[in-house]
Scaffold this active site. Structure first.
Site: not given
Ligand code: AMP
Length: 127
Positions: A41-42, A99, A107-108, A112, A114
């Site tokens: 995770d970035i 999430n 957010e994405v 996924h 974690h």
């Molecule tokens: P969520 O809130 O569960 O959707 O988590 C999305 C996660 O994606 C967050 O913890 C971000 O830090 C991570 N994230 C967003 N962009 C990237 C990326 N380019 N590479 C790795 N992790 C990312």
């Protein structure tokens, strides 16, 4: 079997994890197989913070379990375990977080998991 929905949800192929899977956005890869990709995770919030994504286009867990094949679902969850082993957190313990949606803080919009660890993870929720 369609457990939740009759048809797949609208999946947005422009999400960042889709771009990582297509190789359009770089990632630090920990593990990859036919079913899943695991990468750091970035925005890591703990010493170990790995994300595991299925290779298929699924928006969330409900989409994945409803529309993914048995092989995809099994392969994905096996990859989560392999990634936890490779991340070195199995003996000490770790937390898996999924999430989902707005209240879940997703957010994405590509399903996924974690993997969090490397030190005691703490309370289940912050407030
Ligand atoms: P969520 O809130 O569960 O959707 O988590 C999305 C996660 O994606 C967050 O913890 C971000 O830090 C991570 N994230 C967003 N962009 C990237 C990326 N380019 N590479 C790795 N992790 C990312």
């Amino acid at each position: 079997a369609r457990l939740v929905r009759e048809s797949p949800m609208a999946y947005n192929p422009d999400n960042v994890f889709a771009k990582i899977l297509r190789g359009e956005t770089p990632s630090t890869k920990l593990y990859e197989d036919d079913f899943a990709l695991a990468f750091n995770d970035i925005g890591a919030v703990l010493p170990i913070h790995v994300l595991v994504v299925p290779k298929g286009a699924y928006e969330n867990q409900a989409d994945f379990i409803s529309n993914g094949s048995d092989a995809e679902v099994l392969g994905f969850w096996r990859a989560v375990s392999v990634a936890a082993e490779l991340a070195g957190v199995v003996d000490a313990g770790y937390r898996l977080i999924v999430n989902t949606g707005d209240d879940g803080g997703q957010e994405v919009s590509h399903f996924h998991v974690h993997i969090l660890g490397g030190r005691p993870v703490g309370r289940m929720v912050s407030d």
